[in-house]
Design a protein around this motif. Sequence first.
Motif, PDB file in Angstrom:
ATOM      1  N   ILE A  24     -20.749 -45.054  35.788  1.00  0.00           N
ATOM      2  CA  ILE A  24     -19.845 -45.716  34.758  1.00  0.00           C
ATOM      3  C   ILE A  24     -18.451 -45.645  35.140  1.00  0.00           C
ATOM      4  O   ILE A  24     -17.942 -44.842  35.954  1.00  0.00           O
ATOM      5  CB  ILE A  24     -19.920 -44.767  33.503  1.00  0.00           C
ATOM      6  N   GLY A  25     -17.826 -46.825  34.937  1.00  0.00           N
ATOM      7  CA  GLY A  25     -16.346 -47.203  35.252  1.00  0.00           C
ATOM      8  C   GLY A  25     -16.149 -48.158  36.421  1.00  0.00           C
ATOM      9  O   GLY A  25     -17.294 -48.445  37.100  1.00  0.00           O
ATOM     10  N   GLU A 312     -14.787 -42.861  30.274  1.00  0.00           N
ATOM     11  CA  GLU A 312     -15.923 -43.888  29.830  1.00  0.00           C
ATOM     12  C   GLU A 312     -17.210 -42.922  29.687  1.00  0.00           C
ATOM     13  O   GLU A 312     -18.224 -43.333  28.846  1.00  0.00           O
ATOM     14  CB  GLU A 312     -16.235 -45.106  30.508  1.00  0.00           C
ATOM     15  N   TRP A 315     -18.803 -41.136  26.500  1.00  0.00           N
ATOM     16  CA  TRP A 315     -19.423 -41.930  25.443  1.00  0.00           C
ATOM     17  C   TRP A 315     -20.809 -41.955  25.707  1.00  0.00           C
ATOM     18  O   TRP A 315     -21.643 -42.355  24.574  1.00  0.00           O
ATOM     19  CB  TRP A 315     -19.047 -43.441  25.474  1.00  0.00           C
ATOM     20  N   SER A 360     -11.564 -42.271  22.627  1.00  0.00           N
ATOM     21  CA  SER A 360     -10.699 -43.559  22.605  1.00  0.00           C
ATOM     22  C   SER A 360      -9.549 -43.235  23.309  1.00  0.00           C
ATOM     23  O   SER A 360      -8.908 -44.048  24.033  1.00  0.00           O
ATOM     24  CB  SER A 360     -10.898 -44.292  21.398  1.00  0.00           C
ATOM     25  N   LEU A 363      -9.679 -42.504  26.824  1.00  0.00           N
ATOM     26  CA  LEU A 363     -10.026 -43.649  27.642  1.00  0.00           C
ATOM     27  C   LEU A 363      -8.625 -44.414  27.782  1.00  0.00           C
ATOM     28  O   LEU A 363      -8.219 -44.880  28.951  1.00  0.00           O
ATOM     29  CB  LEU A 363     -11.006 -44.667  27.106  1.00  0.00           C
ATOM     30  N   GLU A 367      -6.594 -45.424  31.197  1.00  0.00           N
ATOM     31  CA  GLU A 367      -6.131 -46.807  31.622  1.00  0.00           C
ATOM     32  C   GLU A 367      -4.677 -46.996  31.813  1.00  0.00           C
ATOM     33  O   GLU A 367      -4.206 -47.773  32.782  1.00  0.00           O
ATOM     34  CB  GLU A 367      -6.691 -47.760  30.631  1.00  0.00           C
TER      35      GLU A 367
END
Length: 495
Positions: A24-25, A312, A315, A360, A363, A367
């Motif tokens: 993931i990512g 990520e 989740w 959230s 994440l 970012e």
Amino acid sequence: MKALFAYRLPTLLALSLTLSACAIGPDYQRPQLQAPTQFKQIEGWTQAKPGDALERGNWWQLYGDTELNTLAERLNISNQNLAASEAQYRQARALVRGARAAFYPSLSSSAGATRSSQGSGSSSTTTSTGGISNSYDLSLNAAWELDIWGKLRRSLESSRAGVEASAADLAALKLSLQAELVQNYLQLRVLDDQQRLLDATVAAYARSLKLTQNQYNAGIVPKSDVSQALTQLKSTQAQAIDLKWQRAQLEHAIAVLIGVPPSELSIAVREKLPVLPEIPVALPSQLLERRPDVAAAERRVIAANANIGVAEAAWYPDLTISASGGYRGSSFADWFDLPNRFWSLGPQLALTLFDGGARSAELERTEAAYDQTVAQYRQSVLDSFREVEDYLVQLRVLQQEAVVQQEALDAARESLRLIENQYRAGTVDFNSVVNVQATALNNERSNLSLLGSRLTASVQLIAALGGGWQQQQWLEESPNAVNQPAPGTVDTAAP
């Protein structure tokens, strides 16, 4: 039921390993840069041959000074700031091994003995009797988190990039300390040459004072000429004395750089000055590979990119296979009897259903941290281009200035020779001689100061070009465990 689970377990493991081929990512891609094809100030700059003169790493050898070579080697071994940075690098390397350990099952065991009792008593409704009981336990527990979504691999990728950034930081510090040492040493040698100049000038002024005194005793010149000659001599002697503390401070700085007390280092005065080398200039694209600070900034971008994948993966559910087994009994005599044996085996899925927006937020933070490291990386590249351009133009202008300064010095020497002859012939007064002598001395010192500036600028240009550092220099020294992918996983480390 147990047979059914044993039948399904290989299928479950095969499925998890298949899923783990993807992580993931986002996969890392180098940020776009507006890199020039050549340096603006390269025009007119003569590149030295061979072009790999800086590839050996010992770039200070370009100055052709054996004592400088020895001091630089001592710095590499004994500098304490370098030792601290090397220890920090080893910490980052240990973190990689710690991240790799998460790919393997964890195994633990426990043993215990418990003695308990229940009290006796009576009430209107119940009656109980007490007793003492013993319980002995021996168990072995195993747990293995399958990296289905690539969370562990992204974490390992981030740790690998971190250790590479730490290695580049170590190389950048080493280059900076080497450049500081070389600059101090070169300035010390320039001061030695200035000391010789002033000592020779003091001797010449002493002879001039003697000549003026003789002429005064003969009634040829007034006493004011003797006073001027004495003033000039003492002023120059004061300048010569002033250089001593400057040289001592440079010597002390060199001592600290090589890791010894200032009292234990003495650098003897030497007449020969180090040579001013011709420096091969790398292309801008090569600069990005040569400079350790730029490499460190990019490795931090890689780490920040991998952290997005870790955030990520939060989740998605975590799959853990756990197993436990052992013996439990009330006495040692029947501890290992079959009825006292127990075991358990099974998978477990864990998924956070509600966390108030924590995932959230994490994440979003990763970012934003990635965007920050990209901006810092681009700024590091821009700074590296600017530094090279600065030192290129500085060296070119200083070279032009040196040609003109040498012409001025030659003219001052000729003027001094002529005025001294005229004074001996009695055609000019001593004030004219003093003015010309002061001009000649200033030009001599300016010429040496200009040489010192050119030597310093050459060191700064070499450092701006990355010295002799190679991108894989420190990574090749890392244990194989740091750079190899974990068993049963796909290596997603950035190139």
